[in-house]
Design a protein around this motif. Structure first.
Motif, mmCIF file in Angstrom:
data_model
loop_
_atom_site.group_PDB
_atom_site.id
_atom_site.type_symbol
_atom_site.label_atom_id
_atom_site.label_comp_id
_atom_site.label_asym_id
_atom_site.label_seq_id
_atom_site.Cartn_x
_atom_site.Cartn_y
_atom_site.Cartn_z
ATOM 1 N N CYS A 142 5.398 9.167 1.137
ATOM 2 C CA CYS A 142 4.436 8.092 1.385
ATOM 3 C C CYS A 142 4.323 7.907 2.892
ATOM 4 O O CYS A 142 5.345 7.744 3.569
ATOM 5 C CB CYS A 142 4.930 6.811 0.717
ATOM 6 N N GLU A 162 0.849 -1.188 0.000
ATOM 7 C CA GLU A 162 0.000 0.000 0.000
ATOM 8 C C GLU A 162 0.886 1.241 0.000
ATOM 9 O O GLU A 162 1.857 1.307 0.742
ATOM 10 C CB GLU A 162 -0.870 -0.029 1.258
ATOM 11 N N HIS A 163 0.557 2.206 -0.848
ATOM 12 C CA HIS A 163 1.337 3.439 -0.906
ATOM 13 C C HIS A 163 0.409 4.649 -0.820
ATOM 14 O O HIS A 163 -0.813 4.525 -0.937
ATOM 15 C CB HIS A 163 2.169 3.504 -2.192
ATOM 16 N N SER A 164 1.034 5.810 -0.636
ATOM 17 C CA SER A 164 0.242 7.031 -0.513
ATOM 18 C C SER A 164 1.035 8.219 -1.049
ATOM 19 O O SER A 164 2.209 8.085 -1.437
ATOM 20 C CB SER A 164 -0.146 7.269 0.946
ATOM 21 N N THR A 211 2.722 5.471 4.461
ATOM 22 C CA THR A 211 2.625 4.091 4.945
ATOM 23 C C THR A 211 3.827 3.879 5.871
ATOM 24 O O THR A 211 4.949 4.246 5.495
ATOM 25 C CB THR A 211 2.673 3.098 3.760
ATOM 26 N N HIS A 228 7.844 3.732 5.059
ATOM 27 C CA HIS A 228 8.184 4.026 3.664
ATOM 28 C C HIS A 228 8.964 5.327 3.499
ATOM 29 O O HIS A 228 9.907 5.400 2.724
ATOM 30 C CB HIS A 228 6.916 4.067 2.801
ATOM 31 N N MET A 242 11.015 6.949 0.517
ATOM 32 C CA MET A 242 9.907 7.185 -0.401
ATOM 33 C C MET A 242 9.440 8.638 -0.296
ATOM 34 O O MET A 242 8.410 8.944 0.312
ATOM 35 C CB MET A 242 8.762 6.217 -0.111
HETATM 36 CU CU LIG Z 1 4.796 3.632 0.117
#
Ligand SMILES: [Cu+2]
Length: 127
Positions: A109, A72-74, A111, A114, A119
């Motif tokens: 991100c 899952e990423h954001s 999560t 991350h 990230m």
């Molecule tokens: Cu991520």
């Protein structure tokens, strides 16, 4: 039709007109720029591709986060109150925002783990 009914109708349409006038009135000054769509890949190697976005002040950005991985990423920019979370693996999420001040903004991100793994990326907003 009673005069009460007519009054009610008149009042109702006046209210509608007022609301329409309010919602269409922008804050003015800024020129209208056509928006851009940015496709950003989120990768399980804790990278964005590309990891730099360039925009202009007042230019709407339609950001499409394409999650190429399984995690899952954001996509979050704290300074601009942008938060696109919980984009599942192989899924796509999108959000729209308009930067109102020039500068360099960090996106990341959120999560857990991350961001620390690297990230992050940069949004450059030119005047
Ligand atoms: Cu991520």
């Amino acid at each position: 039709m009673s005069s009460k009914t007519i009054l009610r109708i008149l009042f109702g349409s006046a209210l509608v007109l007022l609301l329409a006038a309010c919602s269409s009135g922008g804050s003015g000054a800024s020129p209208t720029l056509s928006g851009q769509t940015v496709n950003l890949n989120a990768l399980d190697t804790f990278r964005y591709d590309p990891n730099t976005i360039t925009a202009k002040v007042g230019q709407p950005i339609h950001l499409v986060l394409v999650n190429q991985g399984n995690l899952e990423h954001s996509f979050v920019i704290d300074a601009l109150n942008v938060k696109l979370e919980h984009v599942q693996g192989k899924a796509t999420g999108d959000t729209s925002f308009t930067p109102t001040a020039a500068g360099t903004y960090v996106f990341y991100c959120d999560t857990p783990g991350h961001k620390d793994a690297g990230m992050t990326g940069t949004l450059v907003v030119n005047p």
